[in-house]
Scaffold this motif. Structure first.
Motif, short mmCIF file in Angstrom:
data_model
loop_
_atom_site.label_atom_id
_atom_site.label_comp_id
_atom_site.label_asym_id
_atom_site.label_seq_id
_atom_site.Cartn_x
_atom_site.Cartn_y
_atom_site.Cartn_z
N UNK A 1 0.85 -1.18 0.00
CA UNK A 1 0.00 0.00 0.00
C UNK A 1 0.88 1.24 0.00
N UNK A 2 0.36 2.31 -0.54
CA UNK A 2 1.15 3.55 -0.61
C UNK A 2 0.25 4.74 -0.34
N UNK A 3 0.85 5.76 0.21
CA UNK A 3 0.14 7.01 0.44
C UNK A 3 1.15 8.11 0.66
N UNK A 4 0.76 9.31 0.30
CA UNK A 4 1.66 10.44 0.43
C UNK A 4 1.57 11.11 1.79
N UNK A 5 0.47 10.89 2.50
CA UNK A 5 0.21 11.65 3.72
C UNK A 5 0.48 10.90 5.01
N UNK A 6 1.30 9.85 4.93
CA UNK A 6 1.53 9.04 6.12
C UNK A 6 2.50 9.74 7.07
#
Length: 125
Positions: A96-101
């Motif tokens: 999984x990926x996200x920019x706001x972690x």
């Protein structure tokens, strides 16, 4: 961002497998990427994560010292090297990926917007 997970398979207890998560998108290096795993009927469990732009890594306690997460920004790939595998590591693994972690959300599946398909890891005793 689209994610493609690969590398699952069958291993014996004590053996090793390497999972890869390859992404599309030009700014993948700024995204945090995590691996989660899930048994049938169970909630998705955090395994490991690596932050973007610096690559601080996080691990759940049960895999510390056995699993290593790393990223190759040029190849847009995040890998999970799994050594000393145990039967309890058997699960479907998702990247999984996200920019706001941030540090307080790194282990929360609900905070990740982009998911790859699962790859099955089976560890025999």
């Amino acid at each position: 961002v689209q994610l493609q997970a690969s590398g699952g398979g069958l291993a014996q207890a004590g053996g090793s497998l390497r999972l890869s998560c390859t992404a599309s998108g030009r700014t993948f290096s700024t995204y945090a990427v995590a691996w989660f795993r899930q048994d049938p009927g169970a909630e998705r469990e955090f395994v490991a994560a690596i932050r973007g732009n610096g690559g601080i890594a996080y691990y759940t306690d049960s895999v510390k010292g056995r699993f290593t997460i790393s990223r190759d920004s040029a190849k847009k790939t995040v890998s999970l090297q799994m050594n000393s595998l145990k039967p309890e590591d058997t699960a479907v693994y998702y990247c999984a990926a996200d920019k706001g972690i941030i540090v307080t959300t790194v282990a929360l599946a609900g905070e990740y917007d982009y998911w790859g398909q699962g790859t099955l890891v089976t560890v025999s005793s």
